[in-house]
Motif scaffolding. Structure first.
Motif, PDB file in Angstrom:
ATOM      1  N   SER A 144       0.851  -1.521  -0.354  1.00 30.64           N
ATOM      2  CA  SER A 144      -0.032   0.044   0.224  1.00 30.64           C
ATOM      3  C   SER A 144       0.690   1.304   0.020  1.00 30.64           C
ATOM      4  CB  SER A 144      -0.848  -0.148   1.669  1.00 30.64           C
ATOM      5  OG  SER A 144      -1.519   1.026   1.182  1.00 30.64           O
ATOM      6  N   SER A 145       1.794   1.245   0.288  1.00 28.88           N
ATOM      7  CA  SER A 145       2.844   1.908   0.674  1.00 28.88           C
ATOM      8  C   SER A 145       3.758   2.616  -0.290  1.00 28.88           C
ATOM      9  CB  SER A 145       3.788   2.330   1.754  1.00 28.88           C
ATOM     10  OG  SER A 145       5.377   3.246   2.105  1.00 28.88           O
ATOM     11  N   ARG A 146       3.920   1.112  -0.811  1.00 29.18           N
ATOM     12  CA  ARG A 146       4.595   1.952  -2.588  1.00 29.18           C
ATOM     13  C   ARG A 146       3.669   2.255  -3.622  1.00 29.18           C
ATOM     14  NH1 ARG A 146       7.573  -3.589  -3.662  1.00 29.18           N
ATOM     15  NH2 ARG A 146       8.376  -2.509  -5.101  1.00 29.18           N
ATOM     16  N   LEU A 147       1.990   1.769  -3.348  1.00 27.45           N
ATOM     17  CA  LEU A 147       1.240   2.276  -3.846  1.00 27.45           C
ATOM     18  C   LEU A 147       0.979   3.691  -4.108  1.00 27.45           C
ATOM     19  CD1 LEU A 147      -1.005   1.800  -6.054  1.00 27.45           C
ATOM     20  CD2 LEU A 147      -2.747   0.881  -4.220  1.00 27.45           C
ATOM     21  N   ARG A 148       1.029   4.027  -2.678  1.00 24.76           N
ATOM     22  CA  ARG A 148       0.440   5.575  -2.655  1.00 24.76           C
ATOM     23  C   ARG A 148       1.837   6.479  -3.225  1.00 24.76           C
ATOM     24  NH1 ARG A 148      -2.095   3.826   2.479  1.00 24.76           N
ATOM     25  NH2 ARG A 148       0.347   3.995   3.275  1.00 24.76           N
ATOM     26  N   THR A 149       2.978   5.834  -3.200  1.00 18.63           N
ATOM     27  CA  THR A 149       4.287   6.631  -3.608  1.00 18.63           C
ATOM     28  C   THR A 149       4.145   6.936  -4.787  1.00 18.63           C
ATOM     29  OG1 THR A 149       5.026   5.804  -1.868  1.00 18.63           O
ATOM     30  CG2 THR A 149       6.566   6.903  -3.509  1.00 18.63           C
ATOM     31  N   THR A 150       3.698   5.654  -5.696  1.00 16.72           N
ATOM     32  CA  THR A 150       4.163   5.850  -6.781  1.00 16.72           C
ATOM     33  C   THR A 150       2.551   6.343  -7.556  1.00 16.72           C
ATOM     34  OG1 THR A 150       4.627   3.417  -7.556  1.00 16.72           O
ATOM     35  CG2 THR A 150       3.435   4.131  -9.085  1.00 16.72           C
ATOM     36  N   LEU A 151       1.092   6.752  -7.075  1.00 19.80           N
ATOM     37  CA  LEU A 151       0.438   7.489  -7.711  1.00 19.80           C
ATOM     38  C   LEU A 151       1.101   8.791  -7.282  1.00 19.80           C
ATOM     39  CD1 LEU A 151      -2.253   5.372  -6.157  1.00 19.80           C
ATOM     40  CD2 LEU A 151      -2.038   5.839  -8.737  1.00 19.80           C
ATOM     41  N   ASN A 152       1.568   9.149  -5.865  1.00 18.40           N
ATOM     42  CA  ASN A 152       1.543  10.628  -5.996  1.00 18.40           C
ATOM     43  C   ASN A 152       2.781  11.434  -7.122  1.00 18.40           C
ATOM     44  OD1 ASN A 152      -0.434  10.509  -3.260  1.00 18.40           O
ATOM     45  ND2 ASN A 152       1.631   9.525  -1.429  1.00 18.40           N
ATOM     46  N   ARG A 153       3.546  10.517  -7.505  1.00 23.59           N
ATOM     47  CA  ARG A 153       4.537  10.229  -8.202  1.00 23.59           C
ATOM     48  C   ARG A 153       3.755  10.825  -9.561  1.00 23.59           C
ATOM     49  NH1 ARG A 153       6.380   8.374 -12.538  1.00 23.59           N
ATOM     50  NH2 ARG A 153       5.801   6.041 -11.893  1.00 23.59           N
ATOM     51  N   ILE A 154       2.989   9.966 -10.191  1.00 26.40           N
ATOM     52  CA  ILE A 154       2.272  10.116 -10.850  1.00 26.40           C
ATOM     53  C   ILE A 154       1.185  11.515 -10.643  1.00 26.40           C
ATOM     54  CG2 ILE A 154       0.058   8.937 -12.559  1.00 26.40           C
ATOM     55  CD1 ILE A 154       1.157   7.182 -12.182  1.00 26.40           C
ATOM     56  N   GLN A 155       0.848  11.997  -9.632  1.00 23.08           N
ATOM     57  CA  GLN A 155      -0.113  13.086  -9.618  1.00 23.08           C
ATOM     58  C   GLN A 155       0.682  14.490  -9.384  1.00 23.08           C
ATOM     59  OE1 GLN A 155      -3.885  12.866  -6.905  1.00 23.08           O
ATOM     60  NE2 GLN A 155      -2.393  14.264  -5.735  1.00 23.08           N
ATOM     61  N   GLU A 156       1.623  14.536  -9.242  1.00 24.41           N
ATOM     62  CA  GLU A 156       2.795  15.352  -9.003  1.00 24.41           C
ATOM     63  C   GLU A 156       3.850  15.672 -10.736  1.00 24.41           C
ATOM     64  OE1 GLU A 156       5.661  14.507  -5.923  1.00 24.41           O
ATOM     65  OE2 GLU A 156       4.625  14.825  -4.672  1.00 24.41           O
ATOM     66  N   SER A 157       3.515  14.421 -11.351  1.00 23.79           N
ATOM     67  CA  SER A 157       4.387  15.130 -13.165  1.00 23.79           C
ATOM     68  C   SER A 157       3.358  14.964 -13.883  1.00 23.79           C
ATOM     69  CB  SER A 157       5.679  13.468 -12.999  1.00 23.79           C
ATOM     70  OG  SER A 157       4.212  12.720 -13.071  1.00 23.79           O
ATOM     71  N   LEU A 158       2.576  14.192 -13.617  1.00 21.11           N
ATOM     72  CA  LEU A 158       1.450  13.906 -15.021  1.00 21.11           C
ATOM     73  C   LEU A 158       0.187  14.906 -15.043  1.00 21.11           C
ATOM     74  CD1 LEU A 158       1.635  13.426 -17.772  1.00 21.11           C
ATOM     75  CD2 LEU A 158       0.674  10.962 -16.931  1.00 21.11           C
ATOM     76  N   ILE A 159       0.156  14.886 -13.833  1.00 25.67           N
ATOM     77  CA  ILE A 159      -1.823  15.266 -13.153  1.00 25.67           C
ATOM     78  C   ILE A 159      -2.119  16.479 -13.355  1.00 25.67           C
ATOM     79  CG2 ILE A 159      -4.260  14.577 -12.349  1.00 25.67           C
ATOM     80  CD1 ILE A 159      -2.952  12.620 -13.794  1.00 25.67           C
ATOM     81  N   ASP A 160      -2.221  17.049 -14.171  1.00 24.58           N
ATOM     82  CA  ASP A 160      -2.987  18.881 -14.061  1.00 24.58           C
ATOM     83  C   ASP A 160      -4.412  19.022 -13.122  1.00 24.58           C
ATOM     84  OD1 ASP A 160      -3.567  21.306 -13.621  1.00 24.58           O
ATOM     85  OD2 ASP A 160      -3.951  21.801 -16.429  1.00 24.58           O
TER      86      ASP A 160
END
Length: 582
Positions: A469-485
């Motif tokens: 779960s922690s690794r998933l959240r880290t990945t989703l946070n990375r995607i949100q910061e770099s790709l999501i407007d």
């Protein structure tokens, strides 16, 4: 000059007359004749230079043999070689100018002569988008003819050098042999140095043409064709003089990065549209479906196929034909092929795949019962009517019974995009890093969408799911910061840098209103959840399959990014399988 262009015969006759005249030079009339013979000899030499220039575009072995024999009689073989290289340089300049001028004047549709006065660089900016590709193809065809003539010129000298060496070994005139060897050595070095010089001229002319037009507005297939032509031209350079074509590499890289950024941004917007209209029903494909069957991945099979002939392009087309003619024909075939197989509806075999799924006979027996057995099915025991199951065959709860890959129309769209991205990367390896980076964003956005649609659960998040779960959240946070407007609207006071950064991002997608996740009648969207998460597994598997191909083209200094993409980004299939448990 005679129609046979017998330059050696004319020079030989003139020299013999001069020799005879020198015997009687004390006579005034003979002295005047000797002067006229010298003038005649100079005129013949001028005509000989014109004849020498003709071989630059259309090498003829008989013609060149006569010219070389004539220069040898004059004792000017070295002068001839110096002149020859000047003619090749001029031929390249004249050729490219005339080809481009022809297209510019044709598209202008008038007899205005102003274009003839322009510099080549300025002339290239007047080529219209519609005529850009045929003009480029003709440009390369014409330059090929020049390089082929040079190649055949070198072949001629190599052959005759060997013959002269054999003849010299049988003779006894050491002085003549030394002079011949000196001339031969000079010519050989001159020809070898000329290879690099000529190819450099070709590169610079094509570079000027490439940068004269903004290619970002081109359709994908057209841009790929441009890359294909330049790739073939760089192959010519490799065979011509062993060049890595740095000038062409850099110029096409600039155009490609510019094109691909715009192309990728548009594709991300289209992917968001697909996701927001996706109803997460199973896309019926055959049980033996493989991405290699898709048109976009055909190039992978071709690249693995052994070459039909080990011959170089110069050996293959030395006696006729043009490698860029084949490229033009190939483009027409490729376009027809894309249109013929663009979607399942155009393929009778794939139509049958839909028909098979629509047939009641294909509903597994266990799905025709009133419930799915807990030991054999994938769904918790619940009474489900046969009619309900039949109405939901394409998004069945027991999807693994279908024995076919589980994917949606959106998944297939992403896979096709990956194939297109890899085509561009395969043709132009210097932009491999940029392309793979954008490919990773396709997967990241798909992953983020599925989590946003089906995986977000506040109560579940609060309890925590351990390391995964922690690794998933880290990945989703990375995607949100770099790709999501995440901004609703652009801030007019934002800095230029911030505005540019936002252009690289895409808004978060929204689940289609047709997908209901709050009704017990549909098991709270269980069918859609299974299809979505299993499609993510399938997509992850395809990226795993493609990893060796991506690694092969990734520049060595950029390989850590690829490794990070497959590890820290949790791309392995087992990660996607973990995600399906949400």
């Amino acid at each position: 000059m005679t129609p046979e262009e017998d330059y050696p015969g004319a020079i030989q006759l003139c020299l013999e007359c001069q020799k005879a005249a020198s015997t009687f030079k004390h006579y005034s009339c003979i002295s005047e004749l000797n002067s006229k013979l010298q003038d005649t000899l100079e005129q013949i030499e001028e005509q000989l230079d014109v004849a020498l220039s003709k071989i630059c575009k259309n090498f003829d072995i008989n013609h060149y043999t006569k010219v070389q024999q004539a220069y040898r009689l004059l004792g000017k073989t070295q002068t001839a070689m110096d002149q020859l290289h000047m003619h090749f340089t001029q031929a390249i300049h004249n050729t490219v100018f005339q080809v481009v001028l022809g297209y510019v004047e044709l598209c202008a549709g008038n007899t205005d002569t102003k274009f003839q006065k322009l510099q080549y660089k300025d002339l290239c900016t007047h080529v219209t988008p519609d005529s850009y590709i045929p003009c480029l193809a003709d440009l390369c065809k014409a330059l090929w003819e020049v390089m082929l003539s040079y190649y055949r010129t070198m072949e001629w000298h190599e052959k005759h050098d060997n013959e002269d060496t054999a003849s010299a070994s049988e003779g006894s005139n050491m002085i003549g042999t030394e002079e011949t060897n000196f001339d031969r050595g000079y010519i050989k070095k001159k020809l070898e140095h000329g290879l690099t010089r000529i190819w450099q001229d070709v590169q610079l002319k094509v570079k000027t043409y490439l940068l004269g037009t903004d290619l970002s507005i081109f359709k994908y297939d057209d841009f790929i064709f441009v890359l294909d032509i330049i790739s073939r031209l760089m192959q010519v350079g490799e065979e011509f003089c062993g060049s890595k074509s740095e000038v062409l590499q850099e110029s096409i890289r600039k155009q490609s990065v510019n094109y691909f950024k715009n192309y990728h941004r548009t594709r991300l917007d289209e992917l968001r549209m697909f996701l927001e209209n996706e109803t997460w029903e199973l896309c019926p494909v055959k049980s033996n479906f493989s991405i290699l069957q898709l048109h976009e991945f055909k190039f992978m099979e071709q690249s693995r196929s052994p070459s039909v002939s080990p011959m170089t392009l110069f050996e293959q087309y030395c006696s006729g034909g043009n490698p860029f003619e084949i490229q033009a024909n190939h483009k027409d075939e490729e376009t027809e092929d894309v249109l013929a197989s663009n979607g399942y509806e155009s393929d009778e075999q794939e139509k049958s795949a839909y028909q098979e799924y629509d047939s009641d006979s294909d509903v597994p027996e266990e799905l025709k019962r009133d419930y799915v057995d807990e030991q054999t099915g994938d769904v918790p025991v619940k009474s489900v009517s046969r009619e309900t199951l039949k109405s939901r065959k394409k998004s069945d709860y027991s999807l693994n019974k279908v024995n076919a890959p589980i994917l949606t129309n959106t998944t297939l769209n992403v896979i096709r995009l990956v194939g297109k991205y890899m085509q561009m990367m395969n043709i132009l390896k210097p932009i491999a890093f940029d392309v793979i980076h954008f490919m990773s964003q396709l997967f990241d956005y798909y992953l983020y969408a599925i989590y946003t649609f089906f995986g977000r659960n506040d109560s579940l998040e609060s309890t925590g799911l351990g390391l995964s779960s922690s690794r998933l959240r880290t990945t989703l946070n990375r995607i949100q910061e770099s790709l999501i407007d995440l901004e609703v609207s652009a801030d007019p006071t934002a800095t230029l840098t911030a505005a540019e950064e936002r252009k690289e991002k895409v808004p978060s997608p929204h689940l289609s209103q047709l997908v209901v996740l709050t009704s017990g009648d549909t098991l709270y969207g269980l069918a859609e959840r299974v299809v979505a998460t299993e499609s993510l597994v399938f997509l992850a598997e395809q990226f795993e399959f493609l990893q060796p191909h991506l690694d092969a083209v990734m520049p060595a200094v950029k390989k850590p990014f690829l490794q990070q993409f497959y590890s820290q980004s949790q791309l392995p299939v087992n990660y996607a399988n973990q995600f399906t448990g949400l």
